[in-house]
Scaffold this motif. Structure first.
Motif, PDB file in Angstrom:
ATOM      1  N   PRO A 157       0.833  -1.215   0.000  1.00 20.76           N
ATOM      2  CA  PRO A 157       0.000   0.000   0.000  1.00 20.76           C
ATOM      3  C   PRO A 157       0.860   1.254   0.000  1.00 20.76           C
ATOM      4  CG  PRO A 157       0.045  -0.986   2.188  1.00 20.76           C
ATOM      5  CD  PRO A 157       0.762  -1.947   1.284  1.00 20.76           C
ATOM      6  N   GLY A 158       0.303   2.311  -0.579  1.00 18.55           N
ATOM      7  CA  GLY A 158       1.042   3.558  -0.662  1.00 18.55           C
ATOM      8  C   GLY A 158       1.360   4.161   0.690  1.00 18.55           C
ATOM      9  N   THR A 159       0.499   3.948   1.677  1.00 11.06           N
ATOM     10  CA  THR A 159       0.751   4.498   3.010  1.00 11.06           C
ATOM     11  C   THR A 159       1.988   3.884   3.658  1.00 11.06           C
ATOM     12  OG1 THR A 159      -0.808   2.856   3.895  1.00 11.06           O
ATOM     13  CG2 THR A 159      -1.664   5.056   3.432  1.00 11.06           C
ATOM     14  N   ASN A 210      -5.432  11.457  -3.588  1.00  9.04           N
ATOM     15  CA  ASN A 210      -4.393  11.117  -2.618  1.00  9.04           C
ATOM     16  C   ASN A 210      -4.325  12.180  -1.523  1.00  9.04           C
ATOM     17  OD1 ASN A 210      -2.297   9.898  -1.315  1.00  9.04           O
ATOM     18  ND2 ASN A 210      -0.789  10.245  -2.925  1.00  9.04           N
TER      19      ASN A 210
END
Length: 291
Positions: free
Chosen positions: A131-133, A222
């Protein structure tokens, strides 16, 4: 002949329940996505008092849509327009370059055989699962060391990579880009770059549009990455800017009007992109050119 006619008449009746079920499910899915948009449109036409004193799905007697939008565009010297242009830069440039890089990488993995290609593809698949987080904090530390934090590059550079887009383009290129067509171009003396740009990109156009739209929506919405990277409000995208307005509603209730109006304006570019680009999903420009 009688038996054949009976079977032909029975098929529509047997498929009718399935058609009704599919239609019902699609209707529910459409309502799930459209009802929040409808609520935003209605909420943007109300004052703060009407927003909490009237039904959320019905228009109130005081129609103040244009007043709210004017306040959104004029507040704090037009800061919303700056956030809007920042989001266009992050999402537009990021989605366009990411789609091109994904097409180039997917085309290469699908049409060229080299040692380690399967390993590279496996690493890409692993990137889809991250995931981007999970990468935001390491990216912040890296960009801080490089002096790129709190700049446009800190949000734009991570948006240029799309593991899912590369995976999609690789799968699509494997099934649609005909090797015989590439060999014919090589025999005519075309370079590999020219073959990719004149043939590969055209055949991959439906996949490119899909990757572009996924990246456009993902970057536009985002929130966490800009929150970590940026501290200057002049660099904020719309998501971060609207959240700062929403955080002030307890002190100044009129920010409800600014927030709802800003949310309505922020949905317009995505709707336009979806309407304009959906026709490219109908098929590639050269599908069926090679028998």
């Amino acid at each position: 002949m009688t038996l054949i006619r009976r079977q032909s008449f029975e098929k529509p009746s047997s498929s009718k329940p399935a058609t009704l079920i599919v239609t019902a499910l699609l209707t529910i899915a459409a309502l799930y996505f459209l009802v929040p948009v409808y609520w935003v449109v209605v909420a943007a036409t109300k004052s703060t008092q009407d927003l909490f004193s009237t039904n959320g799905f019905l228009l109130s007697g005081d129609f103040v849509l244009w007043k709210n939008l004017g306040q959104v565009l004029a507040y704090d010297g037009g800061i919303f327009l700056r956030w809007f242009m920042n989001s266009l830069l992050y999402a537009g440039a990021g989605a366009l370059i990411a789609a091109y890089l994904a097409a180039a990488g997917g085309y290469a993995l699908a049409k060229y055989r080299f040692r380690g290609s399967n390993l590279v593809f496996g690493v890409v698949l692993g990137g889809v699962l991250v995931p981007g987080t999970a990468t935001a904090l390491p990216l912040f530390l890296l960009f801080s060391e490089m002096g790129l934090s709190n700049t446009y590059w800190s949000v734009l550079l991570p948006s240029l990579v799309s593991p899912f887009g590369l995976f999609l383009c690789r799968v699509y290129a494997s099934s649609t880009v005909d090797s015989a067509l590439l060999e014919a171009a090589r025999l005519d003396g075309a370079s590999e770059l020219r073959i990719f740009h004149t043939i590969g990109l055209r055949v991959l156009s439906p996949a490119l549009v899909t990757v572009f739209l996924f990246q456009l929506v993902g970057i536009w919405n985002n929130y966490f990455l800009p929150l970590v990277m940026l501290s200057d409000s002049d660099l904020y995208p719309i998501t971060l800017g609207l959240n700062t307005w929403l955080g002030q509603v307890d002190r100044l209730p009129e920010f409800y009007e600014l927030t709802t109006g800003g949310v309505l304006l922020s949905t317009i570019p995505l709707a336009i992109a979806m309407i304009v680009l959906q026709r490219f999903w109908r098929g590639g420009l050269t599908e069926g050119s090679v028998k």
